[in-house]
Design a protein around this motif. Structure first.
Motif, PDB file in Angstrom:
ATOM      1  N   ASN A  24       0.829  -1.196   0.000  1.00  0.00           N
ATOM      2  CA  ASN A  24       0.000   0.000   0.000  1.00  0.00           C
ATOM      3  C   ASN A  24       0.876   1.265   0.000  1.00  0.00           C
ATOM      4  OD1 ASN A  24      -2.807   0.526   0.013  1.00  0.00           O
ATOM      5  ND2 ASN A  24      -2.572   1.521   2.028  1.00  0.00           N
ATOM      6  N   LEU A  25       1.905   1.240   0.798  1.00  0.00           N
ATOM      7  CA  LEU A  25       2.825   2.380   0.863  1.00  0.00           C
ATOM      8  C   LEU A  25       3.555   2.554  -0.465  1.00  0.00           C
ATOM      9  CD1 LEU A  25       4.292   4.642   2.342  1.00  0.00           C
ATOM     10  CD2 LEU A  25       5.832   2.937   3.337  1.00  0.00           C
ATOM     11  N   LYS A  26       3.976   1.433  -1.044  1.00  0.00           N
ATOM     12  CA  LYS A  26       4.664   1.485  -2.336  1.00  0.00           C
ATOM     13  C   LYS A  26       3.749   2.097  -3.401  1.00  0.00           C
ATOM     14  CE  LYS A  26       7.031  -1.603  -5.617  1.00  0.00           C
ATOM     15  NZ  LYS A  26       7.654  -2.941  -5.782  1.00  0.00           N
ATOM     16  N   ALA A  27       2.489   1.670  -3.420  1.00  0.00           N
ATOM     17  CA  ALA A  27       1.538   2.216  -4.399  1.00  0.00           C
ATOM     18  C   ALA A  27       1.314   3.708  -4.166  1.00  0.00           C
ATOM     19  CB  ALA A  27       0.213   1.450  -4.309  1.00  0.00           C
ATOM     20  N   ALA A  28       1.268   4.124  -2.903  1.00  0.00           N
ATOM     21  CA  ALA A  28       1.051   5.539  -2.587  1.00  0.00           C
ATOM     22  C   ALA A  28       2.254   6.380  -3.025  1.00  0.00           C
ATOM     23  CB  ALA A  28       0.789   5.712  -1.091  1.00  0.00           C
ATOM     24  N   MET A  29       3.458   5.844  -2.828  1.00  0.00           N
ATOM     25  CA  MET A  29       4.661   6.558  -3.276  1.00  0.00           C
ATOM     26  C   MET A  29       4.636   6.726  -4.794  1.00  0.00           C
ATOM     27  SD  MET A  29       7.513   4.616  -0.901  1.00  0.00           S
ATOM     28  CE  MET A  29       8.994   5.495  -1.458  1.00  0.00           C
ATOM     29  N   LYS A  30       4.245   5.658  -5.490  1.00  0.00           N
ATOM     30  CA  LYS A  30       4.192   5.721  -6.951  1.00  0.00           C
ATOM     31  C   LYS A  30       3.110   6.694  -7.411  1.00  0.00           C
ATOM     32  CE  LYS A  30       4.963   1.907  -9.373  1.00  0.00           C
ATOM     33  NZ  LYS A  30       5.007   0.500  -9.840  1.00  0.00           N
ATOM     34  N   HIS A  31       1.966   6.654  -6.763  1.00  0.00           N
ATOM     35  CA  HIS A  31       0.899   7.585  -7.120  1.00  0.00           C
ATOM     36  C   HIS A  31       1.388   9.026  -6.961  1.00  0.00           C
ATOM     37  CE1 HIS A  31      -3.278   8.838  -7.753  1.00  0.00           C
ATOM     38  NE2 HIS A  31      -3.118   9.701  -6.768  1.00  0.00           N
ATOM     39  N   LYS A  48      -6.889   9.174  -2.191  1.00  0.00           N
ATOM     40  CA  LYS A  48      -6.870   7.846  -2.832  1.00  0.00           C
ATOM     41  C   LYS A  48      -6.524   6.749  -1.823  1.00  0.00           C
ATOM     42  CE  LYS A  48      -4.901   5.394  -6.794  1.00  0.00           C
ATOM     43  NZ  LYS A  48      -6.078   4.972  -7.559  1.00  0.00           N
ATOM     44  N   PHE A  49      -5.599   7.042  -0.915  1.00  0.00           N
ATOM     45  CA  PHE A  49      -5.222   6.068   0.123  1.00  0.00           C
ATOM     46  C   PHE A  49      -5.833   6.556   1.439  1.00  0.00           C
ATOM     47  CE2 PHE A  49      -2.434   5.776  -3.424  1.00  0.00           C
ATOM     48  CZ  PHE A  49      -2.219   4.417  -3.585  1.00  0.00           C
ATOM     49  N   ASP A  50      -5.016   6.955   2.393  1.00  0.00           N
ATOM     50  CA  ASP A  50      -5.545   7.590   3.600  1.00  0.00           C
ATOM     51  C   ASP A  50      -4.458   8.520   4.138  1.00  0.00           C
ATOM     52  OD1 ASP A  50      -3.730   6.089   5.333  1.00  0.00           O
ATOM     53  OD2 ASP A  50      -5.023   4.383   4.927  1.00  0.00           O
ATOM     54  N   GLU A  51      -4.804   9.277   5.158  1.00  0.00           N
ATOM     55  CA  GLU A  51      -3.865  10.291   5.647  1.00  0.00           C
ATOM     56  C   GLU A  51      -2.559   9.698   6.164  1.00  0.00           C
ATOM     57  OE1 GLU A  51      -4.991  13.629   8.191  1.00  0.00           O
ATOM     58  OE2 GLU A  51      -7.053  13.167   7.674  1.00  0.00           O
ATOM     59  N   ALA A  52      -2.683   8.627   6.930  1.00  0.00           N
ATOM     60  CA  ALA A  52      -1.479   8.020   7.510  1.00  0.00           C
ATOM     61  C   ALA A  52      -0.542   7.559   6.394  1.00  0.00           C
ATOM     62  CB  ALA A  52      -1.858   6.854   8.414  1.00  0.00           C
ATOM     63  N   THR A  53      -1.111   6.923   5.377  1.00  0.00           N
ATOM     64  CA  THR A  53      -0.296   6.434   4.259  1.00  0.00           C
ATOM     65  C   THR A  53       0.316   7.609   3.494  1.00  0.00           C
ATOM     66  OG1 THR A  53      -1.751   4.522   4.122  1.00  0.00           O
ATOM     67  CG2 THR A  53      -0.324   4.922   2.233  1.00  0.00           C
ATOM     68  N   ALA A  54      -0.428   8.711   3.376  1.00  0.00           N
ATOM     69  CA  ALA A  54       0.108   9.881   2.677  1.00  0.00           C
ATOM     70  C   ALA A  54       1.294  10.479   3.452  1.00  0.00           C
ATOM     71  CB  ALA A  54      -0.986  10.927   2.495  1.00  0.00           C
ATOM     72  N   TYR A  82      11.479   3.516   3.005  1.00  0.00           N
ATOM     73  CA  TYR A  82      10.571   2.415   2.698  1.00  0.00           C
ATOM     74  C   TYR A  82      11.124   1.061   3.125  1.00  0.00           C
ATOM     75  CZ  TYR A  82       7.708  -0.862   0.054  1.00  0.00           C
ATOM     76  OH  TYR A  82       6.879  -1.909  -0.288  1.00  0.00           O
ATOM     77  N   SER A  83      12.432   0.851   2.917  1.00  0.00           N
ATOM     78  CA  SER A  83      13.015  -0.463   3.235  1.00  0.00           C
ATOM     79  C   SER A  83      13.373  -0.587   4.708  1.00  0.00           C
ATOM     80  CB  SER A  83      14.275  -0.705   2.400  1.00  0.00           C
ATOM     81  OG  SER A  83      13.982  -0.538   1.037  1.00  0.00           O
ATOM     82  N   GLN A 101       6.449   0.923   9.649  1.00  0.00           N
ATOM     83  CA  GLN A 101       5.282   1.651  10.148  1.00  0.00           C
ATOM     84  C   GLN A 101       4.053   1.366   9.272  1.00  0.00           C
ATOM     85  OE1 GLN A 101       4.791   3.198  12.824  1.00  0.00           O
ATOM     86  NE2 GLN A 101       3.130   4.653  12.536  1.00  0.00           N
ATOM     87  N   ALA A 102       4.286   1.263   7.962  1.00  0.00           N
ATOM     88  CA  ALA A 102       3.170   0.955   7.051  1.00  0.00           C
ATOM     89  C   ALA A 102       2.631  -0.448   7.309  1.00  0.00           C
ATOM     90  CB  ALA A 102       3.615   1.102   5.596  1.00  0.00           C
ATOM     91  N   ILE A 103       3.534  -1.406   7.547  1.00  0.00           N
ATOM     92  CA  ILE A 103       3.080  -2.773   7.862  1.00  0.00           C
ATOM     93  C   ILE A 103       2.308  -2.752   9.187  1.00  0.00           C
ATOM     94  CG2 ILE A 103       3.810  -5.147   8.342  1.00  0.00           C
ATOM     95  CD1 ILE A 103       6.274  -4.656   6.593  1.00  0.00           C
ATOM     96  N   ASP A 104       2.794  -1.935  10.128  1.00  0.00           N
ATOM     97  CA  ASP A 104       2.120  -1.805  11.421  1.00  0.00           C
ATOM     98  C   ASP A 104       0.688  -1.291  11.221  1.00  0.00           C
ATOM     99  OD1 ASP A 104       1.746  -1.825  14.122  1.00  0.00           O
ATOM    100  OD2 ASP A 104       2.979  -0.072  14.559  1.00  0.00           O
ATOM    101  N   LEU A 105       0.543  -0.255  10.405  1.00  0.00           N
ATOM    102  CA  LEU A 105      -0.789   0.295  10.128  1.00  0.00           C
ATOM    103  C   LEU A 105      -1.692  -0.767   9.497  1.00  0.00           C
ATOM    104  CD1 LEU A 105       0.050   3.792   8.565  1.00  0.00           C
ATOM    105  CD2 LEU A 105      -1.083   3.376  10.764  1.00  0.00           C
ATOM    106  N   ALA A 106      -1.108  -1.505   8.534  1.00  0.00           N
ATOM    107  CA  ALA A 106      -1.905  -2.522   7.825  1.00  0.00           C
ATOM    108  C   ALA A 106      -2.264  -3.677   8.744  1.00  0.00           C
ATOM    109  CB  ALA A 106      -1.133  -3.023   6.606  1.00  0.00           C
ATOM    110  N   SER A 107      -1.493  -3.855   9.831  1.00  0.00           N
ATOM    111  CA  SER A 107      -1.706  -5.007  10.718  1.00  0.00           C
ATOM    112  C   SER A 107      -2.649  -4.706  11.869  1.00  0.00           C
ATOM    113  CB  SER A 107      -0.376  -5.467  11.314  1.00  0.00           C
ATOM    114  OG  SER A 107       0.578  -5.673  10.307  1.00  0.00           O
ATOM    115  N   THR A 108      -2.946  -3.417  12.071  1.00  0.00           N
ATOM    116  CA  THR A 108      -3.838  -3.048  13.169  1.00  0.00           C
ATOM    117  C   THR A 108      -5.220  -3.651  12.908  1.00  0.00           C
ATOM    118  OG1 THR A 108      -2.577  -1.025  13.446  1.00  0.00           O
ATOM    119  CG2 THR A 108      -4.756  -1.073  14.457  1.00  0.00           C
TER     120      THR A 108
END
Lengths: 292, 292
Positions: A29-36, A102-108, B148-149, B155-162
């Protein structure tokens, strides 16, 4: 001119897309947001300056790819964060939903943060005939231009100036930091890659400084005179956000005169160079002629 | 041990305060927010590792100041952004109001962004007997660990895992990125400053990896067993946020066993070094003995 812009747009987009594609898929999800945020269009003015000034000074484009991509990552991250509800609260950018929409605030927030890290990682990874000393100098100018003494500081002054009446000097300082610092830095990166002489450095710094400010003056003008469709974001958003602008302080005619004068000064700086600087001269003229 | 921690805390705090004080006053609110986020206490575990591992390998502390401050800036920025309403929504950090509570959200976003830039600026500015090649290598490991790496990906994995049930492997990956990457990077910066041998590098990387994970396991344990007063932030916030933790997956006893085992492995890695590594061995034991 348009051909050259498209050529360098394609070049930086390919390099950046390739770099982002190579990231592992641990956080899709983060990777897609970075690309977007980083790959969805944009004029690529900063990469254009890196490439065109660098090539003018005899640097091969492959030596400039990392610089061009790095500065665009910084620009892209700043747009993602600026668009957040707590900042400008924009839902539309380049005709597309902004990252937090498109994603959410945290991801942005994280996408912006990761793109900033990636900018420095790309410069530190860059090896194409750049010496470590050049890389360190590049990282120094980019970090300074991006941070408190540059873009972020300008953005903070912008926030503090909203709903306030500010004078032309404060508005000029604000934009020389918020937009000007990264535009000047694009030229600075090319100068470092070229190991430019003092004369070249002086001329091209003056060029960059004037073009950078003209760019912002024209942006303020377009916010009034262009359409939402042309801009890819809501027309009149500066007025709506109660921000001070050049047309507001100088009148629309005065702002146009200022932009023209800045471009003339940037062109005059180029005459001191012993090169054919047609391409970047055309670019300077394009900055005030553009409708988007 | 406590003396050494306080000694290095003071050292990095002085260096960082000095650096932040030197910023111009163009954006006073942003400068104050950066200082609030970066200078308000904290254990300074990452700087401790930079200094103690560096000195163990014969590096002078003045060669390590920029590294120690840079990695702390990255950590400080991540806390500012993690505390935002869109992320963990924490009002309290180290017993003080978080940056977005004391200032506002926009300023907190910018303060985090500027501290990240400052981290790379400090490494690029660092000159005390570091070569440009060492600086580039340091920037490479820090940008990778921060982005990212590393931390942001975690942190993104953490958000997705909540609110999801995840297994121990995913939880371990999450923390090896979110917390472990910067802890390992602290040691890595010291290794680069020391031009460490392959043997030194291998031992100390293994030390860092195990200590980093143990640190997170202990953090999860403290979230259950400590008090809000001791933590300086609300006790039980992981449970409240419905996050997977080591005690939740392994039980409290199992989590304690895991932490102890990781520390034993980190100590065993140190036995391969031909130095008196008492200080960092004590530090590893402190990681699982601490109450805060």
């Amino acid at each position: 001119m348009t051909n050259a812009i498209v050529h360098y747009q394609n070049r930086v987009n390919n390099y950046l897309k390739n770099r982002l594609d190579q990231l592992p898929d641990d956080a899709p999800n983060l990777k897609a947001a970075m690309k977007h945020g980083a790959l969805l269009g944009g004029k690529r003015i900063r990469p254009f300056l890196v490439y065109s000034v660098g090539e003018l000074l005899g640097v091969q484009p492959q030596q400039l790819d990392a610089c061009a991509s790095a500065i665009e990552c910084i620009h892209a991250y700043s747009l993602i964060h600026d668009d957040l509800p707590a900042m400008d609260d924009d839902a539309l950018r380049r005709g597309q939903p902004t990252v937090h929409v498109k994603f959410d605030e945290a991801t942005a927030i994280l996408a912006g943060d990761s793109l900033q890290s990636l900018a420095f990682e790309m410069l530190a990874d860059a090896q194409n005939n750049l010496t470590a000393d050049q890389q360190v100098r590049m990282i120094k100018v980019l970090s300074k231009a991006a941070g408190y003494s540059g873009m972020c500081g300008g953005q903070a002054i912008d926030l503090a100036s909203t709903d306030q009446s500010i004078d032309i000097d404060t508005l000029t300082l604000l934009h020389s930091l918020k937009t000007g610092a990264l535009i000047s830095c694009s030229v600075e990166l090319a100068l470092i890659a070229a190991n430019a002489s003092d004369e070249e450095t002086e001329s091209l710094r003056s060029f960059a400084k004037n073009v950078g400010l003209a760019f912002q003056v024209q942006d303020d003008i377009l916010d009034i005179t262009s359409t939402t469709e042309e801009l890819g974001k809501p027309q009149g958003s500066d007025t709506k956000a109660n921000k001070s602008t050049f047309p507001q302080l100088l009148g629309l005619h005065g702002a146009k005169q200022t932009a023209d004068q800045l471009i003339n000064e940037s062109l005059s700086a180029l005459t001191k160079l012993p090169y054919n600087s047609q391409l970047i001269a055309d670019f300077a003229r394009y900055i005030v002629a553009r409708r988007v």
